[in-house]
Write a protein that holds these residues in place. Sequence first.
Motif, mmCIF file in Angstrom:
data_model
loop_
_atom_site.group_PDB
_atom_site.id
_atom_site.type_symbol
_atom_site.label_atom_id
_atom_site.label_comp_id
_atom_site.label_asym_id
_atom_site.label_seq_id
_atom_site.Cartn_x
_atom_site.Cartn_y
_atom_site.Cartn_z
ATOM 1 N N GLU A 86 -34.478 -26.925 -22.373
ATOM 2 C CA GLU A 86 -33.722 -25.754 -22.815
ATOM 3 C C GLU A 86 -33.514 -24.770 -21.657
ATOM 4 N N GLY A 87 -34.547 -24.580 -20.847
ATOM 5 C CA GLY A 87 -34.410 -23.695 -19.693
ATOM 6 C C GLY A 87 -33.336 -24.174 -18.741
ATOM 7 N N TYR A 88 -33.249 -25.483 -18.578
ATOM 8 C CA TYR A 88 -32.270 -26.069 -17.665
ATOM 9 C C TYR A 88 -30.864 -26.036 -18.260
ATOM 10 N N GLU A 89 -30.734 -26.503 -19.498
ATOM 11 C CA GLU A 89 -29.413 -26.674 -20.103
ATOM 12 C C GLU A 89 -28.853 -25.412 -20.751
ATOM 13 N N VAL A 90 -29.698 -24.639 -21.401
ATOM 14 C CA VAL A 90 -29.211 -23.475 -22.146
ATOM 15 C C VAL A 90 -29.274 -22.202 -21.300
ATOM 16 N N VAL A 91 -30.423 -21.941 -20.708
ATOM 17 C CA VAL A 91 -30.597 -20.723 -19.920
ATOM 18 C C VAL A 91 -29.900 -20.846 -18.564
ATOM 19 N N GLY A 92 -29.851 -22.048 -18.030
ATOM 20 C CA GLY A 92 -29.175 -22.259 -16.747
ATOM 21 C C GLY A 92 -30.065 -22.161 -15.529
ATOM 22 N N LEU A 93 -31.367 -22.251 -15.734
ATOM 23 C CA LEU A 93 -32.301 -22.248 -14.596
ATOM 24 C C LEU A 93 -32.271 -23.625 -13.950
ATOM 25 N N LYS A 94 -32.002 -23.676 -12.662
ATOM 26 C CA LYS A 94 -31.815 -24.970 -11.998
ATOM 27 C C LYS A 94 -32.857 -25.280 -10.940
ATOM 28 N N SER A 95 -33.519 -24.251 -10.419
ATOM 29 C CA SER A 95 -34.530 -24.500 -9.394
ATOM 30 C C SER A 95 -35.501 -23.331 -9.339
ATOM 31 N N ASP A 121 -30.648 -19.689 -10.539
ATOM 32 C CA ASP A 121 -29.598 -20.289 -11.359
ATOM 33 C C ASP A 121 -28.861 -21.363 -10.550
ATOM 34 N N ALA A 122 -27.784 -21.891 -11.108
ATOM 35 C CA ALA A 122 -27.033 -22.975 -10.474
ATOM 36 C C ALA A 122 -26.404 -22.554 -9.148
ATOM 37 N N ASN A 123 -26.159 -21.268 -8.960
ATOM 38 C CA ASN A 123 -25.570 -20.771 -7.719
ATOM 39 C C ASN A 123 -26.624 -20.355 -6.692
#
Length: 157
Positions: A86-95, A121-123
Amino acid sequence: MKTLLYPMLLVMSISATICAGQSKQQASLDEAKKAIAESNAKYFVLYAKNDGSLVNLYTEDACLFVPGAAPTAFCGRAAIGKFFKEGYEVVGLKSGKFTTTNVYGDGIEYVTEEGLSQMFDANGKLYDEGKYMVLWKKTKEGWKMYKDIFNSNQAPK
């Protein structure tokens, strides 16, 4: 002279035993520190895969103590996996990044790690900074995270 020799030998023997025990304990703690550093280096590589493999760094009966959730809300690998997905897909935390500030304990069965965390985040933009404590447990497979608690440095909204 004989009466002094026996107590002195006893003290020397006890001292040697204590030193050997402390040396073994230090070696065990050093081994745990090394395993923690290796696990932390893998953590966000596995997290970025978003395939559930991250949960293998945790014991089968591990728990995450997440802010705003009941203590048992994220216990077991399935629940932990769901939380990170959920953190990865919904919240957008990537690293992220962990900085261990202290590791202590006997190094035999459990050790405690304290540290600082950053999530991106992804950026690559900083999403959050915080602190954490992990109780590590020595298992047949090596050192695994057993109890993991973390929170943000940001004030609650």
